[in-house]
Design a protein around this motif. Sequence first.
Motif, PDB file in Angstrom:
ATOM      1  N   GLY A 102       0.816  -1.215   0.000  1.00 21.54           N
ATOM      2  CA  GLY A 102       0.000   0.000   0.000  1.00 21.54           C
ATOM      3  C   GLY A 102       0.845   1.258   0.000  1.00 21.54           C
ATOM      4  N   PHE A 103       1.954   1.234   0.747  1.00 26.26           N
ATOM      5  CA  PHE A 103       2.847   2.397   0.752  1.00 26.26           C
ATOM      6  C   PHE A 103       3.467   2.610  -0.624  1.00 26.26           C
ATOM      7  CE2 PHE A 103       3.329   1.529   5.466  1.00 26.26           C
ATOM      8  CZ  PHE A 103       2.564   2.626   5.848  1.00 26.26           C
ATOM      9  N   VAL A 104       3.876   1.523  -1.283  1.00 28.94           N
ATOM     10  CA  VAL A 104       4.483   1.635  -2.614  1.00 28.94           C
ATOM     11  C   VAL A 104       3.458   2.137  -3.631  1.00 28.94           C
ATOM     12  CG1 VAL A 104       5.460   0.294  -4.520  1.00 28.94           C
ATOM     13  CG2 VAL A 104       6.281  -0.077  -2.198  1.00 28.94           C
ATOM     14  N   ILE A 105       2.268   1.534  -3.645  1.00 24.25           N
ATOM     15  CA  ILE A 105       1.247   1.947  -4.612  1.00 24.25           C
ATOM     16  C   ILE A 105       0.809   3.387  -4.353  1.00 24.25           C
ATOM     17  CG2 ILE A 105      -1.114   1.519  -5.411  1.00 24.25           C
ATOM     18  CD1 ILE A 105      -0.575  -1.470  -4.850  1.00 24.25           C
ATOM     19  N   GLY A 106       0.599   3.743  -3.101  1.00 19.69           N
ATOM     20  CA  GLY A 106       0.225   5.121  -2.771  1.00 19.69           C
ATOM     21  C   GLY A 106       1.298   6.109  -3.178  1.00 19.69           C
ATOM     22  N   GLY A 107       2.555   5.752  -2.963  1.00 18.18           N
ATOM     23  CA  GLY A 107       3.651   6.631  -3.368  1.00 18.18           C
ATOM     24  C   GLY A 107       3.735   6.783  -4.871  1.00 18.18           C
ATOM     25  N   LEU A 108       3.565   5.679  -5.601  1.00 19.62           N
ATOM     26  CA  LEU A 108       3.609   5.750  -7.065  1.00 19.62           C
ATOM     27  C   LEU A 108       2.468   6.596  -7.618  1.00 19.62           C
ATOM     28  CD1 LEU A 108       4.591   2.080  -7.974  1.00 19.62           C
ATOM     29  CD2 LEU A 108       6.008   4.126  -8.186  1.00 19.62           C
ATOM     30  N   ILE A 109       1.291   6.446  -7.053  1.00 10.88           N
ATOM     31  CA  ILE A 109       0.152   7.250  -7.515  1.00 10.88           C
ATOM     32  C   ILE A 109       0.404   8.731  -7.225  1.00 10.88           C
ATOM     33  CG2 ILE A 109      -2.289   7.775  -7.100  1.00 10.88           C
ATOM     34  CD1 ILE A 109      -2.730   4.769  -6.666  1.00 10.88           C
ATOM     35  N   SER A 110       0.950   9.029  -6.049  1.00 13.04           N
ATOM     36  CA  SER A 110       1.232  10.426  -5.693  1.00 13.04           C
ATOM     37  C   SER A 110       2.266  11.042  -6.622  1.00 13.04           C
ATOM     38  CB  SER A 110       1.737  10.510  -4.253  1.00 13.04           C
ATOM     39  OG  SER A 110       0.769  10.056  -3.361  1.00 13.04           O
ATOM     40  N   VAL A 111       3.369  10.344  -6.827  1.00 10.49           N
ATOM     41  CA  VAL A 111       4.434  10.871  -7.688  1.00 10.49           C
ATOM     42  C   VAL A 111       3.926  11.046  -9.115  1.00 10.49           C
ATOM     43  CG1 VAL A 111       6.674  10.311  -8.708  1.00 10.49           C
ATOM     44  CG2 VAL A 111       6.322  10.020  -6.260  1.00 10.49           C
ATOM     45  N   GLY A 112       3.212  10.047  -9.631  1.00 11.07           N
ATOM     46  CA  GLY A 112       2.674  10.163 -10.984  1.00 11.07           C
ATOM     47  C   GLY A 112       1.683  11.307 -11.120  1.00 11.07           C
ATOM     48  N   SER A 113       0.831  11.483 -10.127  1.00 12.63           N
ATOM     49  CA  SER A 113      -0.160  12.560 -10.177  1.00 12.63           C
ATOM     50  C   SER A 113       0.510  13.930 -10.116  1.00 12.63           C
ATOM     51  CB  SER A 113      -1.145  12.427  -9.020  1.00 12.63           C
ATOM     52  OG  SER A 113      -1.834  11.224  -9.113  1.00 12.63           O
ATOM     53  N   LEU A 114       1.489  14.069  -9.230  1.00 14.40           N
ATOM     54  CA  LEU A 114       2.180  15.354  -9.119  1.00 14.40           C
ATOM     55  C   LEU A 114       2.985  15.659 -10.381  1.00 14.40           C
ATOM     56  CD1 LEU A 114       3.304  15.214  -5.379  1.00 14.40           C
ATOM     57  CD2 LEU A 114       1.481  16.601  -6.390  1.00 14.40           C
ATOM     58  N   ALA A 115       3.601  14.637 -10.979  1.00 17.11           N
ATOM     59  CA  ALA A 115       4.342  14.853 -12.228  1.00 17.11           C
ATOM     60  C   ALA A 115       3.402  15.289 -13.350  1.00 17.11           C
ATOM     61  CB  ALA A 115       5.087  13.579 -12.612  1.00 17.11           C
ATOM     62  N   THR A 116       2.232  14.666 -13.431  1.00 18.05           N
ATOM     63  CA  THR A 116       1.251  15.058 -14.443  1.00 18.05           C
ATOM     64  C   THR A 116       0.768  16.480 -14.192  1.00 18.05           C
ATOM     65  OG1 THR A 116       0.554  12.767 -14.671  1.00 18.05           O
ATOM     66  CG2 THR A 116      -0.959  14.441 -15.481  1.00 18.05           C
ATOM     67  N   TYR A 117       0.533  16.815 -12.918  1.00 18.85           N
ATOM     68  CA  TYR A 117       0.066  18.150 -12.543  1.00 18.85           C
ATOM     69  C   TYR A 117       1.085  19.207 -12.954  1.00 18.85           C
ATOM     70  CZ  TYR A 117      -1.397  21.966  -9.459  1.00 18.85           C
ATOM     71  OH  TYR A 117      -1.784  23.162  -8.962  1.00 18.85           O
ATOM     72  N   VAL A 118       2.356  18.950 -12.639  1.00 16.74           N
ATOM     73  CA  VAL A 118       3.405  19.916 -12.980  1.00 16.74           C
ATOM     74  C   VAL A 118       3.545  20.049 -14.493  1.00 16.74           C
ATOM     75  CG1 VAL A 118       5.899  20.320 -12.872  1.00 16.74           C
ATOM     76  CG2 VAL A 118       4.651  19.659 -10.815  1.00 16.74           C
ATOM     77  N   SER A 119       3.522  18.921 -15.215  1.00 21.64           N
ATOM     78  CA  SER A 119       3.655  19.002 -16.680  1.00 21.64           C
ATOM     79  C   SER A 119       2.462  19.707 -17.312  1.00 21.64           C
ATOM     80  CB  SER A 119       3.840  17.613 -17.280  1.00 21.64           C
ATOM     81  OG  SER A 119       2.642  16.877 -17.205  1.00 21.64           O
ATOM     82  N   ASN A 139      -6.755  11.578  -7.547  1.00 18.19           N
ATOM     83  CA  ASN A 139      -5.606  10.677  -7.449  1.00 18.19           C
ATOM     84  C   ASN A 139      -4.947  10.725  -6.079  1.00 18.19           C
ATOM     85  OD1 ASN A 139      -5.895   9.660 -10.030  1.00 18.19           O
ATOM     86  ND2 ASN A 139      -4.575  11.195 -10.939  1.00 18.19           N
ATOM     87  N   LEU A 140      -4.847  11.909  -5.495  1.00 18.09           N
ATOM     88  CA  LEU A 140      -4.257  11.995  -4.157  1.00 18.09           C
ATOM     89  C   LEU A 140      -5.176  11.364  -3.108  1.00 18.09           C
ATOM     90  CD1 LEU A 140      -2.541  15.502  -4.188  1.00 18.09           C
ATOM     91  CD2 LEU A 140      -1.501  13.240  -4.445  1.00 18.09           C
ATOM     92  N   ALA A 141      -6.487  11.428  -3.319  1.00 17.75           N
ATOM     93  CA  ALA A 141      -7.407  10.745  -2.397  1.00 17.75           C
ATOM     94  C   ALA A 141      -7.232   9.226  -2.501  1.00 17.75           C
ATOM     95  CB  ALA A 141      -8.854  11.138  -2.711  1.00 17.75           C
ATOM     96  N   ILE A 142      -7.035   8.712  -3.703  1.00 12.26           N
ATOM     97  CA  ILE A 142      -6.786   7.277  -3.879  1.00 12.26           C
ATOM     98  C   ILE A 142      -5.465   6.892  -3.226  1.00 12.26           C
ATOM     99  CG2 ILE A 142      -6.309   5.492  -5.598  1.00 12.26           C
ATOM    100  CD1 ILE A 142      -8.332   6.985  -7.434  1.00 12.26           C
ATOM    101  N   ALA A 143      -4.433   7.714  -3.427  1.00 14.21           N
ATOM    102  CA  ALA A 143      -3.131   7.439  -2.800  1.00 14.21           C
ATOM    103  C   ALA A 143      -3.259   7.459  -1.281  1.00 14.21           C
ATOM    104  CB  ALA A 143      -2.102   8.468  -3.260  1.00 14.21           C
ATOM    105  N   PHE A 144      -4.019   8.417  -0.753  1.00  9.67           N
ATOM    106  CA  PHE A 144      -4.243   8.484   0.695  1.00  9.67           C
ATOM    107  C   PHE A 144      -4.951   7.227   1.195  1.00  9.67           C
ATOM    108  CE2 PHE A 144      -7.051   9.529   4.255  1.00  9.67           C
ATOM    109  CZ  PHE A 144      -6.109   9.929   5.195  1.00  9.67           C
ATOM    110  N   ALA A 145      -5.907   6.725   0.422  1.00  6.21           N
ATOM    111  CA  ALA A 145      -6.618   5.502   0.818  1.00  6.21           C
ATOM    112  C   ALA A 145      -5.654   4.324   0.909  1.00  6.21           C
ATOM    113  CB  ALA A 145      -7.751   5.203  -0.157  1.00  6.21           C
ATOM    114  N   TYR A 146      -4.724   4.207  -0.028  1.00  9.55           N
ATOM    115  CA  TYR A 146      -3.735   3.129   0.026  1.00  9.55           C
ATOM    116  C   TYR A 146      -2.820   3.276   1.239  1.00  9.55           C
ATOM    117  CZ  TYR A 146      -4.674   0.730  -4.358  1.00  9.55           C
ATOM    118  OH  TYR A 146      -5.240  -0.032  -5.339  1.00  9.55           O
TER     119      TYR A 146
END
Length: 159
Positions: A102-119, A139-146
């Motif tokens: 859950g920590f890995v999946i939540g982290g990946l979703i967060s990083v991917g979402s923030l990268a998309t947001y910045v781009s 996406n951050l709510a899903i990451a928080f759930a994980y």
Amino acid sequence: MSIPAPRPPQVPKPPGTHFMVEPVRVRSVWLKVGYVVVWFLVARILLAQLISPDIPLVVYAIVGSVLDLGAIVLGARIFRSRHEDPLPPRPWWQLTGRPRAGFVIGGLISVGSLATYVSDLVNPDRVDVVLVIASLGINLAIAFAYVRSSVLLQRRTRA
């Protein structure tokens, strides 16, 4: 002529359960990867079919979010780790079998979402900022759930 062996006695099922079947459980890592790849391809193909000048971008974003959320919920219900009992259903809050996942999946979703947001913010003229912020929030709510699921799993294993 031989006498057939006696059959074991059949235990009647409880009322209302005669139509129930064994739950579907996915334990193989490769099947899980296949599920994610197929979900990604199917979702993108469906969304590509929706892109047309007649359909607003908001509809595209809503359909994409619903498909993503549905795939995550379905995956959380049918995926099981090697150390989990496959038969009983998980608690509603449990998204993974082990805290680390859950920590890995939540982290990946967060990083991917923030990268998309910045781009997307680098090129604000070609995107709808409201949709980008809404997508980031989902996406951050899903990451928080994980991550929350992993924290609760850690507490449960320590108790």
